[in-house]
Motif scaffolding. Sequence first.
Motif, short mmCIF file in Angstrom:
data_model
loop_
_atom_site.label_atom_id
_atom_site.label_comp_id
_atom_site.label_asym_id
_atom_site.label_seq_id
_atom_site.Cartn_x
_atom_site.Cartn_y
_atom_site.Cartn_z
N ILE A 19 30.74 48.33 1.26
CA ILE A 19 30.67 47.63 -0.01
C ILE A 19 31.91 46.78 -0.23
O ILE A 19 32.98 47.07 0.32
N THR A 20 31.75 45.72 -0.99
CA THR A 20 32.87 44.87 -1.41
C THR A 20 32.85 44.74 -2.91
O THR A 20 31.82 44.37 -3.50
N SER A 62 44.59 54.79 0.55
CA SER A 62 43.20 54.42 0.33
C SER A 62 42.59 53.95 1.63
O SER A 62 43.25 53.31 2.44
N GLU A 63 41.33 54.27 1.82
CA GLU A 63 40.62 53.82 3.01
C GLU A 63 40.05 52.42 2.82
O GLU A 63 39.39 51.90 3.71
N SER A 64 40.31 51.83 1.69
CA SER A 64 39.81 50.48 1.43
C SER A 64 40.77 49.44 2.02
O SER A 64 41.92 49.75 2.35
N THR A 65 40.26 48.23 2.16
CA THR A 65 41.08 47.10 2.60
C THR A 65 40.89 45.96 1.61
O THR A 65 39.89 45.91 0.88
N HIS A 73 41.05 34.90 -5.76
CA HIS A 73 40.08 35.88 -5.30
C HIS A 73 40.78 37.01 -4.55
O HIS A 73 41.57 36.74 -3.62
N PHE A 74 40.47 38.27 -4.90
CA PHE A 74 41.14 39.43 -4.30
C PHE A 74 40.11 40.55 -4.12
O PHE A 74 40.15 41.57 -4.82
N PRO A 75 39.21 40.42 -3.16
CA PRO A 75 38.17 41.42 -2.98
C PRO A 75 38.65 42.69 -2.29
O PRO A 75 39.57 42.64 -1.47
N LEU A 76 38.02 43.79 -2.62
CA LEU A 76 38.33 45.09 -2.04
C LEU A 76 37.09 45.58 -1.29
O LEU A 76 36.00 45.56 -1.83
N THR A 77 37.28 46.04 -0.05
CA THR A 77 36.17 46.45 0.80
C THR A 77 36.32 47.89 1.25
O THR A 77 37.41 48.31 1.65
N LEU A 78 35.22 48.61 1.18
CA LEU A 78 35.12 49.95 1.78
C LEU A 78 34.15 49.85 2.93
O LEU A 78 32.98 49.52 2.73
N GLU A 79 34.61 50.11 4.15
CA GLU A 79 33.75 49.95 5.33
C GLU A 79 32.64 51.00 5.37
O GLU A 79 31.52 50.72 5.79
N SER A 80 32.98 52.22 4.94
CA SER A 80 32.00 53.31 4.99
C SER A 80 32.25 54.22 3.78
O SER A 80 33.14 55.08 3.83
#
Lengths: 112, 110
Positions: A19-20, A62-65, A73-80
């Motif tokens: 998710i982003t 955090s496991e997010s990037t 724009h400053f999106p946060l992503t969780l790969e899993s």
Amino acid sequence: EADIYQTPRYLVIGTGKKITLECSQTMGHDKMYWYQQDPGMELHLIHYSYGVNSTEKGDLSSESTVSRIRTEHFPLTLESARPSHTSQYLCASSAQWNTEAFFGQGTRLTVV
Amino acid sequence: SQQGEEDPQALSIQEGENATMNCSYKTSINNLQWYRQNSGRGLVHLILIRSNEREKHSGRLRVTLDTSKKSSSLLITASRAADTASYFCASSYNNNDMRFGAGTRLTVKP
């Protein structure tokens, strides 16, 4: 009202999904932040940025990037995503360090 | 790690009364800010006090800072039901970020 927007406001997803979380601001601020907040608890800084192409990890592991390709724009992503990622995520920006920060409305994420 | 701690954790008062919330922090700061958060929403900035200031006012809000005790207080006078929210202090001690406490949950009963 602050010109900083987060989408979606609410998100329920299954374990393992990528998710982003989106965050955009129209104030031209260089400094941007992501905080994680459980209900009724303190805010934990998980990522921040000095400006374009700059990203740093905050206090809370955090496991997010995150990425900062454009100022606004400053999106946060969780790969899993996992159930432990269930929380509220707040994005903020400020013109300078240590000055008034403007917060988005937050994204409440539930991972089932 | 948490930099600020608010006290009390929860406060319930009647409309018209004053509400006082306290914040303590651990290291020397550049400034300290107070924010308000309505349930499930983002934070809204209320007031900023610099390390060389001792008191600041904004409408019904009064903030004090005691750097010798590493503490600050937020006073809301003549409270209203609409003041019901969580209040957070955020301390800035370098040029990187703000550190928030766990907040005080204020309930103002009509």
